[in-house]
Design an enzyme around this catalytic site. Structure first.
Site, PDB file in Angstrom:
ATOM      1  N   HIS A 107     100.985 -26.181  12.211  1.00 57.89           N
ATOM      2  CA  HIS A 107     100.053 -26.560  12.202  1.00 57.89           C
ATOM      3  C   HIS A 107      98.077 -25.744  11.623  1.00 57.89           C
ATOM      4  CE1 HIS A 107     100.333 -29.129  16.172  1.00 57.89           C
ATOM      5  NE2 HIS A 107     101.795 -29.800  15.239  1.00 57.89           N
ATOM      6  N   GLU A 121      95.222 -24.922  12.451  1.00 61.67           N
ATOM      7  CA  GLU A 121      95.120 -23.765  12.695  1.00 61.67           C
ATOM      8  C   GLU A 121      95.708 -22.415  13.178  1.00 61.67           C
ATOM      9  OE1 GLU A 121      95.281 -27.014  14.272  1.00 61.67           O
ATOM     10  OE2 GLU A 121      93.937 -27.761  15.960  1.00 61.67           O
ATOM     11  N   CYS A 130      95.131 -29.647  19.266  1.00 60.89           N
ATOM     12  CA  CYS A 130      96.178 -29.703  20.028  1.00 60.89           C
ATOM     13  C   CYS A 130      96.678 -29.106  21.560  1.00 60.89           C
ATOM     14  CB  CYS A 130      97.774 -30.142  19.729  1.00 60.89           C
ATOM     15  SG  CYS A 130      98.413 -28.709  18.942  1.00 60.89           S
ATOM     16  N   CYS A 175      98.107 -25.466  19.704  1.00 52.91           N
ATOM     17  CA  CYS A 175      96.645 -24.502  18.913  1.00 52.91           C
ATOM     18  C   CYS A 175      95.328 -24.393  19.971  1.00 52.91           C
ATOM     19  CB  CYS A 175      95.666 -25.723  17.765  1.00 52.91           C
ATOM     20  SG  CYS A 175      97.236 -25.903  16.973  1.00 52.91           S
TER      21      CYS A 175
END
Ligand SMILES: [Zn+2]
Length: 171
Positions: A65, A67, A95, A98
């Site tokens: 992801h 992040e 999410c 993260c």
């Protein structure tokens, strides 16, 4: 120095937009790889110290992801797992993974472009950034360049649906 507080609030939104634009630039890199367009930058003392974009399919990793990549890079740059005094800008609401990493990294402030009603953990499904029983909470600003961020997502899913439809038609 004496005018600092007075100026901070009106300057804040301009600064937030400036860095959100950089996060959008990252999201476009994901888009170019046919990945869901999500981008992130981490800012320390007015400078970007970590960038990331979604590479979940490309890297075949649920951890890829935007992040997480940005946090990893920022920590390397700072030489510390603690990202105190940093602000994280992300085009889509984080999410659970993260948001968890943000708390682990002690990031004090998070700026979000658009929300993710079905999976977001900064206020939509849950708000992991504001759990008082954890030892850290992050300040949250949402809706920065929201239309641009959500427009990018809508465009991506529209094209994805069209592509799937075309592929289905071939078979
Ligand atoms: Zn995530």
């Amino acid at each position: 120095m004496k005018d600092r507080n007075q100026n901070e609030s009106c300057e804040a939104s301009g600064t937030d937009e400036k860095f959100m634009r950089q996060a959008i630039k990252q999201a476009k890199k994901a888009y170019a790889l046919d990945e869901t367009p999500i981008g992130c930058v981490i800012v320390h003392e007015g400078k970007v110290i970590g960038r990331g974009y979604n590479r979940r399919n490309t890297d075949k990793s649920p951890l890829a992801h935007a992040e997480i990549t940005a946090i990893r890079k920022a920590s390397r740059k700072i030489g510390d797992w603690r990202l105190e005094e940093c602000t994280l800008y992300v085009t889509l609401e984080p999410c659970q993974m993260c948001a968890g990493a943000i708390i682990q990294a002690r990031i004090p402030r998070v700026v979000v472009g658009c929300m993710n009603p079905k999976a977001g953990c900064a206020g939509s499904v849950l708000n992991l950034l504001h759990v008082e029983r954890f030892n850290h909470q992050a300040e949250l600003t949402t809706g920065v360049l929201e239309e641009e961020c959500s427009g990018m997502m809508k465009q991506f899913f529209k094209e994805l649906r069209a592509r799937k439809k075309r592929e289905k038609g071939k078979n």
